[in-house]
Design a protein around this motif. Sequence first.
Motif, PDB file in Angstrom:
ATOM      1  N   VAL A   1      17.126 -74.854 -36.895  1.00 21.78           N
ATOM      2  CA  VAL A   1      16.484 -75.785 -37.817  1.00 21.78           C
ATOM      3  C   VAL A   1      15.546 -76.740 -37.069  1.00 21.78           C
ATOM      4  O   VAL A   1      14.456 -77.046 -37.534  1.00 21.78           O
ATOM      5  CB  VAL A   1      17.566 -76.565 -38.592  1.00 21.78           C
ATOM      6  N   ILE A   2      15.970 -77.184 -35.895  1.00 20.26           N
ATOM      7  CA  ILE A   2      15.133 -78.090 -35.099  1.00 20.26           C
ATOM      8  C   ILE A   2      13.864 -77.390 -34.644  1.00 20.26           C
ATOM      9  O   ILE A   2      12.754 -77.929 -34.738  1.00 20.26           O
ATOM     10  CB  ILE A   2      15.922 -78.614 -33.883  1.00 20.26           C
TER      11      ILE A   2
ATOM     12  N   ASP B   1      26.821 -68.940 -37.539  1.00 18.14           N
ATOM     13  CA  ASP B   1      27.847 -69.826 -36.985  1.00 18.14           C
ATOM     14  C   ASP B   1      28.613 -69.154 -35.863  1.00 18.14           C
ATOM     15  O   ASP B   1      29.323 -69.811 -35.118  1.00 18.14           O
ATOM     16  CB  ASP B   1      28.834 -70.242 -38.079  1.00 18.14           C
TER      17      ASP B   1
ATOM     18  N   ASP C   1      21.862 -75.164 -36.162  1.00 19.64           N
ATOM     19  CA  ASP C   1      21.245 -76.479 -35.947  1.00 19.64           C
ATOM     20  C   ASP C   1      20.035 -76.368 -35.026  1.00 19.64           C
ATOM     21  O   ASP C   1      19.005 -76.977 -35.258  1.00 19.64           O
ATOM     22  CB  ASP C   1      22.273 -77.449 -35.343  1.00 19.64           C
TER      23      ASP C   1
ATOM     24  N   GLN D   1      12.533 -74.808 -36.037  1.00 17.41           N
ATOM     25  CA  GLN D   1      11.756 -74.503 -37.230  1.00 17.41           C
ATOM     26  C   GLN D   1      10.898 -75.702 -37.633  1.00 17.41           C
ATOM     27  O   GLN D   1       9.718 -75.548 -37.962  1.00 17.41           O
ATOM     28  CB  GLN D   1      12.711 -74.135 -38.358  1.00 17.41           C
ATOM     29  N   ALA D   2      11.519 -76.907 -37.593  1.00 12.65           N
ATOM     30  CA  ALA D   2      10.769 -78.112 -37.966  1.00 12.65           C
ATOM     31  C   ALA D   2       9.617 -78.356 -36.996  1.00 12.65           C
ATOM     32  O   ALA D   2       8.511 -78.726 -37.396  1.00 12.65           O
ATOM     33  CB  ALA D   2      11.713 -79.312 -38.008  1.00 12.65           C
TER      34      ALA D   2
ATOM     35  N   VAL E   1      14.278 -69.262 -40.885  1.00 13.01           N
ATOM     36  CA  VAL E   1      15.644 -69.157 -40.374  1.00 13.01           C
ATOM     37  C   VAL E   1      16.472 -68.320 -41.335  1.00 13.01           C
ATOM     38  O   VAL E   1      16.534 -68.599 -42.525  1.00 13.01           O
ATOM     39  CB  VAL E   1      16.287 -70.552 -40.227  1.00 13.01           C
ATOM     40  N   GLN E   2      17.089 -67.259 -40.832  1.00 15.17           N
ATOM     41  CA  GLN E   2      17.955 -66.429 -41.669  1.00 15.17           C
ATOM     42  C   GLN E   2      19.385 -66.620 -41.210  1.00 15.17           C
ATOM     43  O   GLN E   2      19.776 -66.162 -40.144  1.00 15.17           O
ATOM     44  CB  GLN E   2      17.566 -64.963 -41.531  1.00 15.17           C
ATOM     45  N   ARG E   3      20.138 -67.311 -42.057  1.00  7.12           N
ATOM     46  CA  ARG E   3      21.547 -67.519 -41.692  1.00  7.12           C
ATOM     47  C   ARG E   3      22.346 -66.315 -42.161  1.00  7.12           C
ATOM     48  O   ARG E   3      22.323 -65.971 -43.330  1.00  7.12           O
ATOM     49  CB  ARG E   3      22.104 -68.791 -42.338  1.00  7.12           C
ATOM     50  N   VAL E   4      23.032 -65.675 -41.253  1.00  9.38           N
ATOM     51  CA  VAL E   4      23.827 -64.510 -41.617  1.00  9.38           C
ATOM     52  C   VAL E   4      25.299 -64.822 -41.362  1.00  9.38           C
ATOM     53  O   VAL E   4      25.621 -65.716 -40.580  1.00  9.38           O
ATOM     54  CB  VAL E   4      23.388 -63.259 -40.813  1.00  9.38           C
TER      55      VAL E   4
END
Lengths: 283, 316, 536
Positions: free
Chosen positions: C395-396, C385, C392, C398-399, C410-413
């Motif tokens: 994610v797009i 963030d 976001d 990635q899809a 996706v690795q959210r840190v």
Amino acid sequence: MTMARTVATRRSFLGHSYNLVGVVAALVILAWTLVAIFAPYIIPHPIGDIVDDDYFGQMRQGLWLGSDYLGRDMLSRVLMGARYTVGISLAAVSIACFLGVVLGMLAAVTGGWFDTCLSRFLDAMNSIPSKLFGLVVVAAVGSSIPVLILTLAVIYTPGAYRFARALAVNINTMDFMTVARVRGESTAYLIGSEILPNIIRPVLADFGLRFVFIVLLLSGLSFLGLGLQPPLADWGALVRENIGGLPFAAPAVIVPSLAIASLTISVNLLIDNLPQKIRDRDA
Amino acid sequence: MKSGVLNLVVKRLGIAVITLLIVLFAVFFATSMLPGDTASILLGQAATPEAVAGLREAMHLNDPAILRFLRWLLGLLHGDLGTSYANQMPVAALIGRRLVNTMELAAITTLISVPLALTLGITAAMLRGSLYDRTVTVLSIGVISVPEFMVATLAVLLFAVYLKWLPALSSVNEAHSLTDLVRIYAMPVITLTFVISAQMIRMTRAAVIETLSTPYVEMALLKGASRSRMVLRHALPNALGPIVNAVALSLSYLVGGVIIVETIFNYPGIAKLMVDAVATRDLPLIQSCAMIFCLGYLLLITAADIVAIMSNPRLR
Amino acid sequence: MTDKITNWTSADDAMVENAIRRGASRRELLKLLLAGGAAVAAGGVVLGRATQAVAATPVSGGTFKAAGWSSSTADTLDPAKASLSTDYVRCCSLYNRLTFLDKDGVTQMELAESFDSKDAKTWTVKLRKGVTFHDGKDLTADDVVFSMKRHLDPAVGSKVAKIAAQMTGFKAVDKSTVEITLADPNADLPTILALHHFMIVQNGTTDFSKGIGTGAFVLQTFEPGVRSVVTKNKNYWKSGKPYLDSFEFIAISDDSARVNALLSGDVNFAASINPRAMKLLESQQGFELSKTTAGNYTDLNIRLDMDPGKKADFVTGMKYLVNREQIIKSALRGLGEIGNDQPVSPANIFHNADLKPKAFDPDKAKFHFQKAGLIGQSIPVVASDAATSSIDMAVIIQAAGADIGMKLDVQRVPSDGYWDNYWLKAPIHFGNINPRPTPDILFSLLYASNAPWNESQYKSAKFDKLLVEARGSLDQAKRKEIYGQMQTMVSEEAGTIIPAYISNVDALSSKVKGLEANPLGGMMGYAMAEYLWLEA
């Protein structure tokens, strides 16, 4: 009729008494559990796909629960989210309560240094803010679902311990405990057969409550990057990421909230209305 | 018995101090495990190795962390909370007003939520299994199942945006009259009450139900005691231990856990201060906040322990 | 849902205002707009503001309360340390700079009267006379020299130390003339000094908590992490300004809460609102939106010196895999302009409009990934963030990858420590770059071989040579040509994928007048306080 026994009608089945509320609650939990297990096979769209040009879309044909803030299908995301909310929360709360109750009873019965040290240690742990704790865990151990479960359990064990211990200490002072000790019973017997049955009901109530806390904290920790990575999301995370839809009463934020409430209320109602053996000494 | 009680309190306080020290060390250890330090975080995107080294030198961050921590502890003994790394202001000044704000919010919430929760919990236990009991259960669980930020946002949408009855922000410094204060505190207090009541209601109910089914209570009933007398004089004192513990646990949340309420209502309390402090690795500020949270929590559970011991004659 | 505002830039704003000045009626305006291709539904919100901006005359008085989005105990009134919008806004209200950028991106004089140089290496700056600080002292060359020099002192921890390093010599020639010597010729010096960090403070200041400057407001209260209140400077050298009596600035980090505070009337101004809240604001009376596309962007960085970035086919494949239109539509809700993988945005006069971005082509992407042998392998992408909208976007992408058999993890840190631990370091990660006024600054900071923030580790000797050449040249046409070429080089050779330039939307009460878009950022390049007035 004793004052404490104004229970609703209970029926009898297989030597246990149960009532309607308990059954309904159990069914709801069962339904969500089934959804959690079979989710990948029943979702209409992959949870990461953007299927709607609009965001916070309304419920309609093809998008039965509307779309989320990016335009993804809410139905799929809610069904998939059940896995994490049900699975992770149940696992974590079971560990937390089991540990807390066992340690609490042990501390009450053993007393002395063991009790003091353990209580101080767990009090100290309770003082550490959970966000700081979460950050440290991510930094130190990395992130995965087992780590997430353990972190949640560790955060909530001290509270369960404290409550169980308070209950156990009270029981411990009663005459029948002194008698049992004089008889030479082992600690394990004292805990398992004397104390536990007397505190099991409030402890279960605590379990139900802790379950709610964990369901909510789960989303907070995922947000920190611990455990669930996008596009996976538990119900709490779904509410959090779609909160912008609240002014529009978007299904994207209402449905996961209702899902959480349905699960947590059912768990607690079930606990309140567990089937009891008809010949249980209190019935 | 007076000396006994005094002994008890002193002993408990002594233990509390030890626990406090453990917590301070634990928090220090936890923070030191987090990557980065104040210099690199303040520089943010502008952090080059030379810039970080230079700033670190200027902020005296080159001493090993444990040394700086001990220095802070020593200062604490003299009543000096140290100087914030992030903005060079004395920590006491930063905390001062915000701590008072937090205490005010906590006090008002306690005054409203505790009597409410205890009443609901006890009456639900007395009328166990009735529609009233069911409703209380469903409502209290339902209410805490809603995430806190959603309750707060809903409240703001309803009362501030659509009805325009209350202000969306709790600007405590603009309160000039009692009505102002009521309007400013209304939503944060309601939100917090929702969040903490459920634990107290549920635990009270469970503890009272448990004591109501014990033989001596039934004995009292047989002796002809009335219902309320039963609850107040016979059942409640024995349920007091667990109840008070549940209340203490719930209230401890009000000191350091109200970050969401502080964020949404822009309420200047110390929960957000702690979050900022961790984000900037501001050691003196982190330790001071941790100390306050811990003291608050310890105060509450020590009081709970003492009440629990006093209420059960066999424990005194 | 119909988009009310689409493809609306500051150029359109200017066009509308010009037309109004020439006496165009509402009907003629609508015709102009539709002919120009703008999709305007009722046009009320957008046009309304434009007409009012021109027709109204400023009114003195009033208390203005604005809410930004980020505030912490690290808030500062020291311009050298200013790190985000909250700091910039406060500094702009208390201090002045030598120059500033107007709404068209053109450098204008503020505390300086003129900048002269024959070789772009030695500059003579003449200062405006008759300017006083809040405590009565006169502005002299010594103040300017002190303000500049302190950026070079590591103990200060200035955010622009790297940029200031090129200024090797300062001399106070006389009370109102300063001579600045640069290490290498740089024609952009006047523009560089328009950066917020180069605000002029009093000679010898060490304690910035009093905020003594030459600016439009005087400091009344400053509580870091809580709020600031400043009041009108009655002796401001720009006579007539400021219009406001006082200005309070707070920060509400929760998006919904910030918008709700505006809707309930608790604040007059909510900065940088989430695009999804626009629908809500448009349905209520009495509010307006101001959109700025300043050149802020979130980019996907692939390190060219690490796996898998080492494989050129992977990088090319990723450039084809990123669906820029989808990102602007879904992640940014239409609030962005398509990026062509280089940092110079359309708001900048040197922007190369001929350079087209790679179109979304999953088949070509798949071809390149297969050539690189990476189909089916799990490839981590770090997002957070801390980098706006990066999760976001991730994610797009990635899809899209999943559709062709690419496994992007996706690795959210946490935002906590992101710039320290992941940015510039992870093999594939997101970054977020704030707008800079000149291509030279952007290229020097991000793409030169020895750039401190070379996100993809792009190294090209040719690029470095062009950079120095353009910097020292005073020939605008030649500079535009060279910068155009450099933009193409970055777009094709570097590993930074820039899908869009993010637009910023500020929301304000209709009673607030005087707000204009500015290329340095939202809130009029953060300098809005002295230009705004409140309608009675």
